[in-house]
Design a protein around this motif. Structure first.
Motif, PDB file in Angstrom:
ATOM      1  N   LEU A  12       0.832  -1.205   0.000  1.00 31.49           N
ATOM      2  CA  LEU A  12       0.000   0.000   0.000  1.00 31.49           C
ATOM      3  C   LEU A  12       0.867   1.257   0.000  1.00 31.49           C
ATOM      4  CD1 LEU A  12      -2.893  -0.915   2.484  1.00 31.49           C
ATOM      5  CD2 LEU A  12      -2.997  -0.743  -0.018  1.00 31.49           C
ATOM      6  N   ALA A  13       1.971   1.199   0.758  1.00 29.84           N
ATOM      7  CA  ALA A  13       2.878   2.344   0.797  1.00 29.84           C
ATOM      8  C   ALA A  13       3.493   2.607  -0.580  1.00 29.84           C
ATOM      9  CB  ALA A  13       3.974   2.100   1.828  1.00 29.84           C
ATOM     10  N   LEU A  14       3.823   1.536  -1.305  1.00 31.18           N
ATOM     11  CA  LEU A  14       4.366   1.690  -2.652  1.00 31.18           C
ATOM     12  C   LEU A  14       3.356   2.362  -3.580  1.00 31.18           C
ATOM     13  CD1 LEU A  14       6.156  -1.761  -3.201  1.00 31.18           C
ATOM     14  CD2 LEU A  14       7.258   0.467  -2.998  1.00 31.18           C
ATOM     15  N   ILE A  15       2.103   1.947  -3.441  1.00 33.79           N
ATOM     16  CA  ILE A  15       1.050   2.520  -4.287  1.00 33.79           C
ATOM     17  C   ILE A  15       0.822   3.987  -3.951  1.00 33.79           C
ATOM     18  CG2 ILE A  15      -1.402   2.402  -4.896  1.00 33.79           C
ATOM     19  CD1 ILE A  15      -1.247  -0.630  -4.332  1.00 33.79           C
ATOM     20  N   LEU A  16       0.679   4.282  -2.664  1.00 30.19           N
ATOM     21  CA  LEU A  16       0.377   5.640  -2.234  1.00 30.19           C
ATOM     22  C   LEU A  16       1.529   6.601  -2.505  1.00 30.19           C
ATOM     23  CD1 LEU A  16      -1.441   4.862   1.142  1.00 30.19           C
ATOM     24  CD2 LEU A  16      -2.477   5.538  -1.035  1.00 30.19           C
ATOM     25  N   SER A  17       2.755   6.087  -2.458  1.00 31.78           N
ATOM     26  CA  SER A  17       3.918   6.935  -2.718  1.00 31.78           C
ATOM     27  C   SER A  17       4.219   7.058  -4.212  1.00 31.78           C
ATOM     28  CB  SER A  17       5.150   6.389  -1.997  1.00 31.78           C
ATOM     29  OG  SER A  17       5.514   5.119  -2.528  1.00 31.78           O
ATOM     30  N   MET A  18       3.391   6.386  -5.037  1.00 29.20           N
ATOM     31  CA  MET A  18       3.581   6.407  -6.496  1.00 29.20           C
ATOM     32  C   MET A  18       4.999   5.985  -6.863  1.00 29.20           C
ATOM     33  SD  MET A  18       0.600   7.476  -7.629  1.00 29.20           S
ATOM     34  CE  MET A  18       0.795   8.221  -9.239  1.00 29.20           C
ATOM     35  N   ASP A  19       5.395   4.818  -6.339  1.00 26.33           N
ATOM     36  CA  ASP A  19       6.736   4.298  -6.611  1.00 26.33           C
ATOM     37  C   ASP A  19       7.007   4.298  -8.114  1.00 26.33           C
ATOM     38  OD1 ASP A  19       9.157   2.612  -5.614  1.00 26.33           O
ATOM     39  OD2 ASP A  19       8.289   1.410  -7.228  1.00 26.33           O
ATOM     40  N   SER A  20       8.159   4.836  -8.504  1.00 29.64           N
ATOM     41  CA  SER A  20       8.452   5.031  -9.924  1.00 29.64           C
ATOM     42  C   SER A  20       8.496   3.709 -10.694  1.00 29.64           C
ATOM     43  CB  SER A  20       9.776   5.774 -10.094  1.00 29.64           C
ATOM     44  OG  SER A  20      10.835   5.052  -9.493  1.00 29.64           O
ATOM     45  N   ALA A  21       9.103   2.683 -10.092  1.00 29.30           N
ATOM     46  CA  ALA A  21       9.188   1.383 -10.766  1.00 29.30           C
ATOM     47  C   ALA A  21       7.799   0.793 -10.970  1.00 29.30           C
ATOM     48  CB  ALA A  21      10.065   0.427  -9.964  1.00 29.30           C
ATOM     49  N   LEU A  22       6.963   0.881  -9.947  1.00 25.64           N
ATOM     50  CA  LEU A  22       5.607   0.352 -10.017  1.00 25.64           C
ATOM     51  C   LEU A  22       4.788   1.111 -11.064  1.00 25.64           C
ATOM     52  CD1 LEU A  22       3.400  -0.842  -7.125  1.00 25.64           C
ATOM     53  CD2 LEU A  22       2.469   0.889  -8.663  1.00 25.64           C
ATOM     54  N   ILE A  23       4.878   2.431 -11.061  1.00 30.05           N
ATOM     55  CA  ILE A  23       4.093   3.244 -11.989  1.00 30.05           C
ATOM     56  C   ILE A  23       4.523   2.989 -13.432  1.00 30.05           C
ATOM     57  CG2 ILE A  23       3.558   5.585 -12.721  1.00 30.05           C
ATOM     58  CD1 ILE A  23       2.141   4.640 -10.158  1.00 30.05           C
ATOM     59  N   SER A  24       5.816   2.831 -13.679  1.00 26.08           N
ATOM     60  CA  SER A  24       6.286   2.589 -15.049  1.00 26.08           C
ATOM     61  C   SER A  24       5.759   1.267 -15.578  1.00 26.08           C
ATOM     62  CB  SER A  24       7.817   2.612 -15.096  1.00 26.08           C
ATOM     63  OG  SER A  24       8.364   1.541 -14.344  1.00 26.08           O
ATOM     64  N   ILE A  25       5.684   0.262 -14.699  1.00 20.70           N
ATOM     65  CA  ILE A  25       5.150  -1.046 -15.097  1.00 20.70           C
ATOM     66  C   ILE A  25       3.667  -0.930 -15.425  1.00 20.70           C
ATOM     67  CG2 ILE A  25       4.603  -3.368 -14.251  1.00 20.70           C
ATOM     68  CD1 ILE A  25       7.222  -3.222 -12.614  1.00 20.70           C
TER      69      ILE A  25
END
Length: 234
Positions: A12-25
């Motif tokens: 959830l923290a990765l999503i809320l922080s808009m993690d760059s790796a996650l968003i690019s995927i």
């Protein structure tokens, strides 16, 4: 070692922080799936309508094959595209293997039969209801196609959304033709498989949550379109 609770909270923290790796995927996944659905729709809508309106020798065989391809295993589609685009294949000189373009091609092959087959069913039903009116207007079959597609637009939007759902959740074909290359062809589904095998549960869960939200949104939009169609068409 992360517990399931810790992994979920980290995801959830990765999503809320808009993690760059996650968003690019996520963005690459949407780009590939949307492009595949647009191309498949442009081909499948007129194809399905044509099959609904024309009678010709072998039509039933074409319909049977089209319906069968709705359940085409993704790995088989991926293998076929791989053989076409590999260096030894007929299209190997194009250099498309292990690129997003190859993934789009694989998803088009998977989505096109779904949209075409469901379009044929809807247009055939609609044509049966309005055949006399259309003929009285002097419309030829080619001119009937855009008219019937427009009249069936609400149902066809639901069909297209179903195709997008299939494309966005696909893993086997895109894994084969894309190679799951970091920053190039790594999409949500292939990343979930990879990150889970690596034990990186937060990233896998984060992508899984986004994918689940995406699928839920698609179903919600399809339901709303269906309800709107019922109200407008009675």
């Amino acid at each position: 070692m992360l517990t399931s609770d810790n992994a979920f909270s980290t995801a959830l923290a990765l999503i809320l922080s808009m993690d760059s790796a996650l968003i690019s995927i996520v963005m690459l996944s949407l780009q590939v799936s949307l492009m595949a659905v647009v191309i498949a729709s442009l081909l499948a809508l007129p194809l399905g309508a044509a099959l609904a309106l024309w009678r010709f020798p072998g039509r039933n065989a074409v319909i049977i094959v089209l319906n069968a391809l709705m359940g085409l295993p993704p790995v088989v589609a991926g293998l076929c595209v791989y053989l076409l685009l590999s260096r030894a294949g007929p299209l190997g000189s194009w250099g498309l293997l292990f690129t997003p373009t190859a993934m789009v091609i694989a998803q088009v092959i998977l989505v096109l039969p779904i949209i075409a087959a469901l379009t044929r069913q809807q247009i055939e039903t609609l044509h049966g209801e309005y055949a006399e009116q259309l003929q009285s207007l002097g419309l030829t079959r080619p001119r009937m196609i855009p008219t019937l597609l427009w009249d069936a637009r609400f149902g066809l939007l639901t069909v297209i959304l179903a195709g997008f759902g299939r494309a966005s959740a696909e893993v086997g074909a895109v894994m084969i033709v894309g190679g799951n290359i970091d920053g190039v062809t790594r999409v949500m589904t292939t990343s979930i498989v990879l990150e889970t095998s690596k034990g990186n549960l937060p990233m896998a869960l984060g992508l899984g949550i986004i994918l689940l939200i995406l699928v839920t949104m698609i179903n919600a939009i399809a339901h709303m379109i269906g309800e709107t169609a019922k109200k407008r068409l009675g």
